[in-house]
Scaffold this motif. Structure first.
Motif, short mmCIF file in Angstrom:
data_model
loop_
_atom_site.label_atom_id
_atom_site.label_comp_id
_atom_site.label_asym_id
_atom_site.label_seq_id
_atom_site.Cartn_x
_atom_site.Cartn_y
_atom_site.Cartn_z
N LYS A 1 -1.42 4.82 7.81
CA LYS A 1 -1.94 6.16 7.98
C LYS A 1 -3.24 6.21 7.18
N TYR A 2 -3.18 5.66 5.96
CA TYR A 2 -4.35 5.63 5.09
C TYR A 2 -4.86 4.20 4.98
N ARG A 3 -6.16 4.05 5.15
CA ARG A 3 -6.69 2.69 5.22
C ARG A 3 -6.67 1.96 3.88
N ASN A 4 -6.64 2.71 2.79
CA ASN A 4 -6.65 2.04 1.49
C ASN A 4 -5.27 1.80 0.91
N VAL A 5 -4.26 1.92 1.77
CA VAL A 5 -2.91 1.50 1.38
C VAL A 5 -2.63 0.18 2.11
N VAL A 6 -2.45 -0.89 1.34
CA VAL A 6 -2.24 -2.20 1.96
C VAL A 6 -0.96 -2.83 1.42
N THR A 7 -0.46 -3.85 2.10
CA THR A 7 0.72 -4.54 1.58
C THR A 7 0.26 -5.67 0.64
N ALA A 8 1.22 -6.17 -0.13
CA ALA A 8 0.89 -7.19 -1.12
C ALA A 8 0.38 -8.48 -0.47
N GLY B 1 -13.04 -13.32 -0.87
CA GLY B 1 -12.82 -13.27 -2.31
C GLY B 1 -13.48 -12.11 -3.02
N HIS B 2 -14.09 -11.18 -2.27
CA HIS B 2 -14.64 -9.98 -2.92
C HIS B 2 -13.76 -8.80 -2.53
N ILE B 3 -13.08 -8.21 -3.51
CA ILE B 3 -12.16 -7.14 -3.16
C ILE B 3 -12.93 -5.89 -2.78
N LYS B 4 -12.67 -5.42 -1.57
CA LYS B 4 -13.35 -4.21 -1.10
C LYS B 4 -12.35 -3.29 -0.44
N ARG B 5 -12.60 -2.00 -0.54
CA ARG B 5 -11.73 -1.06 0.16
C ARG B 5 -11.94 -1.19 1.66
N ILE B 6 -10.86 -1.09 2.38
CA ILE B 6 -10.99 -1.25 3.82
C ILE B 6 -11.77 -0.06 4.40
N SER B 7 -11.61 1.12 3.83
CA SER B 7 -12.23 2.31 4.42
C SER B 7 -13.75 2.27 4.35
N ASP B 8 -14.31 1.88 3.19
CA ASP B 8 -15.76 2.00 3.04
C ASP B 8 -16.43 0.77 2.41
N GLY B 9 -15.68 -0.28 2.19
CA GLY B 9 -16.26 -1.48 1.62
C GLY B 9 -16.66 -1.37 0.16
N GLU B 10 -16.29 -0.27 -0.48
CA GLU B 10 -16.61 -0.09 -1.90
C GLU B 10 -15.70 -0.97 -2.77
N ASP C 1 -7.61 11.86 -0.81
CA ASP C 1 -8.65 12.88 -0.96
C ASP C 1 -9.70 12.65 0.13
N LYS C 2 -10.82 13.34 0.03
CA LYS C 2 -11.78 13.26 1.13
C LYS C 2 -12.48 11.90 1.21
N ASN C 3 -12.42 11.13 0.12
CA ASN C 3 -12.97 9.77 0.16
C ASN C 3 -11.95 8.74 0.60
N ILE D 1 6.51 15.11 -13.91
CA ILE D 1 5.87 14.83 -12.63
C ILE D 1 4.37 14.68 -12.90
N LYS D 2 3.83 13.54 -12.42
CA LYS D 2 2.42 13.28 -12.70
C LYS D 2 1.68 12.90 -11.43
N LYS D 3 0.37 12.89 -11.53
CA LYS D 3 -0.50 12.56 -10.41
C LYS D 3 -1.49 11.49 -10.84
N LEU D 4 -1.79 10.55 -9.96
CA LEU D 4 -2.81 9.56 -10.29
C LEU D 4 -3.63 9.25 -9.04
N LYS D 5 -4.95 9.35 -9.18
CA LYS D 5 -5.80 8.99 -8.04
C LYS D 5 -6.30 7.56 -8.25
N VAL D 6 -6.19 6.73 -7.23
CA VAL D 6 -6.65 5.34 -7.34
C VAL D 6 -7.54 5.02 -6.13
N ASP D 7 -8.09 3.82 -6.13
CA ASP D 7 -8.94 3.43 -5.01
C ASP D 7 -8.18 2.64 -3.94
N ILE D 8 -7.19 1.86 -4.41
CA ILE D 8 -6.37 1.09 -3.46
C ILE D 8 -4.93 1.17 -3.93
#
Ligand SMILES: Cc1cc2nc3c(=O)[nH]c(=O)nc-3n(C[C@H](O)[C@H](O)[C@H](O)COP(=O)(O)OP(=O)(O)OC[C@H]3O[C@@H](n4cnc5c(N)ncnc54)[C@H](O)[C@@H]3O)c2cc1C
Ligand SMILES: Cc1cc2nc3c(=O)[nH]c(=O)nc-3n(C[C@H](O)[C@H](O)[C@H](O)COP(=O)(O)OP(=O)(O)OC[C@H]3O[C@@H](n4cnc5c(N)ncnc54)[C@H](O)[C@@H]3O)c2cc1C
Ligand code: SF4
Ligand code: SF4
Lengths: 435, 561
Positions: free
Chosen positions: A216-223, A238-247, A333-335, A350-357
């Motif tokens: 559903k979300y492009r930055n959620v990947v399996t191990a 070998g360069h780790i990049k987000r699938i959604s935006d290459g960041e 989020d929107k990114n 209960i806590k919240k954490l925003k991550v990139d991947i």
């Protein structure tokens, strides 16, 4: 010699089956090694580095692959499957279906001219669909045997009777569109070792993973996808990049026990994910040493040799934060950055954490085709369809003369898969030598 | 070195490996190959993505044939894992395997100097140049062929050792099993039931002992200890002492399966051996129906997973669950609380067992290393992280789950066998992942809890695995061993003054004086480590494949640019 000496059959060319084959061959026993895929190597070939010493996986595997190929006591049947098994312990006969590659094995030199020109782009299974390959392809770069294969399902000649460009470009005239599947019969097999490894839950069922935003979300990947993302020969070189935006990511979260240890998925523990998440976090940190890593876990299971020290190093030197927790929800989020809502079990907040991947440590399941193989050979499976082994007989199956090793009977790491490979070889040798 | 700059008959091929991105990701391998082409005597140079892949090996062979090469240099990862492969490869195209030279530009350049790509590149150039100069004066060597005695020695008669011995004897090898106690069985002799199937330990172990007793080709020596070992792979002379009596055995391979010991938790949680005991002391009590407690508390990781002893002993969580379940089965209203840090129940059966314990009403409370439970009289205080406060649990029986630790006499045994131990004094295998049951020294193998705490299932697996590895040697009448050894050539004999420095310094006892009072090097014992060559005051000893000339050639090349 009055009677042809007995051979051993090993099914599955992952690290477990490879070790069993090499040991038997080194004992002077002839081995027929059957691998379903175009090349041997199994899952270990897909990994980037391996815990607990973090040596490069393919680097330490490659010499073993070559040894299997060149050892005179091993006959390698890749792209092949076992169709029929007859006979009894000490004397089995086996029928093998060898799929046509449409490439002549003795002529292809893996130069790659054909691949360059092939117009068909197909999702690459080895790279977990993160990259495209061609319809004619090498299963993976360092694969053994180093021979091209035409994927009949996608090849334009087989689908539309068009193209045949590869044929024109092959200087060795190795392409053969008339090749047929072959049935091969092998007699005189004293013992059989089943080492067909494992699959992952996402291979058959995405329901549980969807709860964590997978697909559903492009930055959620399996191990395993993440292993390919880390790998130098993988889709991101070998360069780790987000699938959604290459960041490049600055924060990565690893969620453990996805589909394991739950009444909704498998009840069992997959045994290895506690270790490989730390490994993946360490390697990612080596790519960028400002990266923050969070591992969400229930219990950290690290009983193997050097494993506790490994986790300590993760915490001290790689800035990994371990959070004993229950995951409640994942949104973005929107990114498209994943937001994890969780219960921290150390503080019960209960806590919240925003991550990139987000990386999901998904459950290990029995390999595809195991039910059929169990019928063909005649051994029992357990409630989950892993091969059943009797108490304290780690590599024995319910059928005499049939042994097993590696993840096909229980999830395990490489050191144990290798030990089991040798162990199964010892048991098979007992039978073949009449003990 | 100018006379050596160009040798007519020497044609070197240099292959620079990218090792995926391990090397190629940091430094320019194409440029290195171009540089290699400029070196004297180099007839061919190329770069490969993976020189060790079948494709890479094929291109080495092709180049040897096309360019008529007679020396091959690979600049890549490490000889530790890859030298045998490349040697084999060149021998397949007719070159002597010692005409190969390894240059390590991964471990020694791109890995250690990861943050300094420019310097790493310059160093790689230096190393390649040095390698090329050395290659010029490499000499072909013969490997040494030795006979193999098809017998095996297994040290330690626990489950691991017994299964190793059974397997080898069934494969047809004469096998000797030595056990220091007066009976076989090891740890199992003192256990009650066995997880995860709750099989009776004594029944299980008797069964195996029977198989051992009835096995052909298998001789058991109890109350016996290893005194001394001489020889080398395929040919060991073993001296065993049984009740003060000496026994001499000849074997071709050795398996170490000496198990592990238990930590005595003196000074921990008020341990007193009475109502504060270990899991190991609990088992006979359960067996003999001696439990008359109503509140049992078990503490996990007592003396393990801390700074002093970092490792997880991997069997104690399951042991606690097992004993809790058995007690609950006998009397379900006994309260049992397990204080744990992480519950170690990996895999299928073990996780199932954990579930069962929860279902049967065993209470689990997690504690952290920073807030260990404390014992005060007949109460335990533990900080419950979940509710965020300290709770008090009364007990009348406290059971401590202590780890398996290395045997005291491992050091002594390691010295006799010349094999290494790791920091906790467990035996150290050749490679954690790919050679889990080998020692770095060929001919000696390891299995079971002597290597690391493991359960019975894995001990048996490893016993068999060690047997398999030993069988790869024992199955042959002769084997080839490394030819790069120390050597005292005829023409150097007059240099030797008989000082015996080399005899004393050789860690493998490979040097002796013969009847003529001359130094003699037993090649099969020599591992080519080179210490004798360095120590010899008269420079009489030559280390084949690492001769002074070869090393000096590298040094000159380094300085020469
Ligand atoms: C994300 C991830 C990371 C990991 N990281 C590590 C690590 O760092 N360290 C570590 O020790 N372990 C790690 N592991 C575990 C490791 O992958 C396994 O221990 C190992 O691969 C098991 O080897 P195997 O031979 O049993 O199975 P596999 O590698 O699965 O090999 C089985 C082989 O059998 C073939 N096969 C299947 N069915 C058939 C059939 N019917 N006929 C013929 N052939 C068949 C398959 O194609 C395959 O080649 C990791 C696992 C995952 C998922
Ligand atoms: C309290 C407790 C309960 C356990 N319960 C279970 C269970 O229920 N299920 C399970 O799977 N595992 C259990 N285990 C683990 C199990 O005991 C081990 O996995 C198993 O015993 C290991 O076998 P081994 O052969 O490696 O070593 P050991 O059983 O320790 O055997 C080693 C043998 O070598 C001998 N030896 C030592 N040094 C020398 C020497 N120098 N020369 C000659 N002989 C020597 C010793 O005397 C001994 O007989 C338990 C362990 C403990 C401590
Ligand atoms: S190994 Fe760790 S992450 Fe994997 S299922 Fe078991 S407990 Fe969960
Ligand atoms: S097995 Fe359990 S009790 Fe034993 S050291 Fe590991 S985590 Fe602690």
């Amino acid at each position: 010699m009055e009677e042809a000496s007995k051979r051993a059959l090993v099914i599955g060319g992952g690290i477990a089956g490879i070790q069993a084959s090499l040991d038997l061959a080194d004992m002077g026993i002839h081995v027929d090694l059957i691998e379903k895929k175009p090349c041997i190597g199994g899952k270990m070939a897909q990994l980037d580095k391996t815990f607990p010493t973090n040596d490069c996986s393919i680097c330490i595997l490659a010499p073993k692959l070559s040894e299997c190929y060149r050892n005179l006591n091993i006959t390698l049947y890749s792209y092949s499957e076992v169709q029929k098994v007859e006979g009894i312990v000490g004397n089995f006969s086996v029928e093998i279906l060898k799929h046509a590659r449409y490439v002549k094995e003795d002529l292809c030199i893996n130069c790659g001219l054909c691949v360059e020109k092939c117009p068909m782009r197909v999702e690459d299974e080895f790279d977990r669909q993160l990259r495209k390959r061609r319809a004619i392809y090498m299963y993976y770069l360092q694969g053994v045997p180093a021979i091209m294969t035409i994927d009949k399902k996608n090849c334009l000649w087989f689908t539309k009777e068009a193209c045949r460009i590869c044929e024109k470009n092959c200087e060795k005239e190795a392409i053969d569109f008339n090749q047929k599947d072959e049935l091969i019969k092998i007699n005189n097999i004293g013992s059989i070792i089943v080492a067909t490894g494992y699959n992952l839950i996402e291979d058959i069922d995405n329901d549980i993973l969807k709860n964590y935003g997978y697909q559903k979300y492009r930055n959620v990947v399996t191990a395993l996808e993440f292993e390919r993302m880390l790998s130098a020969s993988g889709p991101q070189e070998g360069h780790i990049k987000r699938i959604s935006d290459g960041e490049e990511p600055k924060k990565i979260a690893y969620l453990q026990c996805i589909g394991s240890r739950t009444d909704r998925g498998a009840k069992y523990c997959s045994s290895i994910c506690c270790m490989y998440t730390t490994k993946e976090a360490m390697i990612a940190h080596e790519h960028d040493n400002e990266l923050e890593s969070y591992i969400f876990y229930i219990d950290m299971r690290a009983g193997g040799k050097g494993f506790q020290s490994f986790l300590r190093r993760g915490e001290a030197e790689y800035d990994i934060k371990y959070i004993k927790s229950k995951i409640a929800e994942i949104s973005i989020d929107k990114n498209e950055s994943p937001i994890i809502v969780y219960e921290d079990l150390d503080t019960s907040e209960i806590k919240k954490l925003k991550v990139d991947i987000v990386v999901l440590a998904t459950c290990i399941i029995p390999p595809e085709g195991i039910v059929k193989l169990a019928e063909v050979i005649g051994f029992e499976l357990d409630d989950y369809n892993f091969i059943k082994t009797p108490p304290f007989s780690p590599v024995k199956t319910s059928r005499d003369g049939i042994f097993t090793c590696g993840c096909v009977h229980e999830p395990m790491d490489i050191p144990r898969s290798v030990a089991e490979g040798s162990s199964a070889a010892a048991r098979a040798a007992e039978i073949i030598r009449g003990g | 070195m100018s006379e050596q700059e160009k040798k007519e008959d020497v044609r070197i091929g240099i292959f620079v490996c990218h090792c995926g991105s391990n090397i190629g990701g940091l430094i320019d391998c194409k440029a290195l190959a171009e540089y290699a082409k400029t070196l004297p005597n180099v007839a061919h140079a190329e770069d490969n993505l993976f020189t060790c892949s079948e494709t890479g090996l094929a291109s080495i062979k092709k180049a040897v044939e096309e360019h008529d090469l007679n020396r091959v240099v690979v600049a890549s990862c490490t000889p530790r894992t890859h030298e045998p492969l490349f040697r084999e490869c060149i021998s397949e195209v007719g070159l002597n395997r010692y005409l190969f030279n390894f240059v390590n530009i991964r471990d020694q350049c791109t890995w250690v100097h990861m943050k300094y790509p420019k310097e790493a590149y310059e160093k790689a150039k230096d190393l390649i140049r040095m390698g090329a100069y050395r290659a010029v004066i490499l000499e072909p060597l013969d490997t040494i062929i030795v006979n193999v005695n098809p017998g095996a020695l297994v040290i330690g008669g626990g489950v691991a050792g017994m299964h190793a011995a059974l397997n080898l004897s069934r494969q047809g090898f004469k096998t000797y099993l030595i056990e220091k106690e007066d009976k076989l069985g090891g740890r199992l002799n003192s256990l009650y039931k066995l997880f995860p199937h709750d099989i009776d330990a004594s029944e299980f172990v008797e069964n195996i002992k029977n198989n051992v007793q009835n096995a052909q080709n298998l001789e058991v020596y109890t109350s016996s200890k290893l005194k001394n070992i001489k020889g080398f792979i395929g040919n060991y002379e073993v001296e065993v002492e049984q009740d003060g009596k000496k026994i001499n055995l000849s074997v071709g391979a050795i398996i170490v399966a000496v198990g592990a010991s238990l930590l005595k938790p003196n000074n921990l949680f008020g341990y007193d051996g009475k109502n504060r005991i270990t899991q190991h002391e609990l088992e006979p009590k359960i067996k003999n129906n001696e439990i008359n407690a109503n509140n049992i508390v078990m503490i996990q990781c007592v003396g393990s997973r801390n700074d002093e002893r970092q490792y997880c002993s991997s069997v104690c969580c399951m042991t606690a669950l097992k004993n809790a379940l058995i007690i609950k089965e006998k009397k379900s209203d006994i309260n049992i609380t397990i204080l744990f840090r992480d519950l170690y129940t990996p895999g299928i059966d073990y996780e199932e067992y954990y579930k069962k314990a929860r279902k049967k009403g065993v209470l689990f409370i997690r504690y952290g290393l920073d807030k260990e439970p404390t014992v005060e009289g007949n109460q335990i205080k533990v900080y419950n992280e979940y509710i965020g406060e300290e709770i008090i649990i009364p007990y009348d029986l406290l059971v401590l789950s202590t780890p398996l630790i290395a045997n005291d006499d491992n050091k002594e045994l390691a010295q006799i066998l010349k094999v290494p131990l790791e920091v906790n004094n467990f035996f150290l295998e050749a490679h954690v992942k790919l050679r889990p049951n080998d020692f770095a020294t060929d001919g000696i193998y390891i299995g079971g809890s002597a290597k690391w705490p493991v359960d019975i299932t894995e001990s048996i697996t490893q016993g068999y695995a060690a047997a398999s590895r030993a069988s790869t040697i024992l199955s042959h009448e002769t084997i080839e061993i490394e030819g790069a050894t120390a050597y005292l050539p005829e023409w150097n004999k007059n240099l030797c003054k008989g000082c015996e420095v080399c005899i004393n310094i050789c860690p493998y006892n490979a040097i002796k004086k013969n009847e003529e009072d001359e130094i003699e090097i037993i090649e099969a014992l020599c591992k080519g480590c080179g210490v004798c060559g360095a120590a010899c005051t008269k420079k009489a000893i030559i280390i084949k494949h690492f001769t002074n000339e070869q090393i000096l050639a590298e040094i000159y090349a380094f300085g020469g640019k």
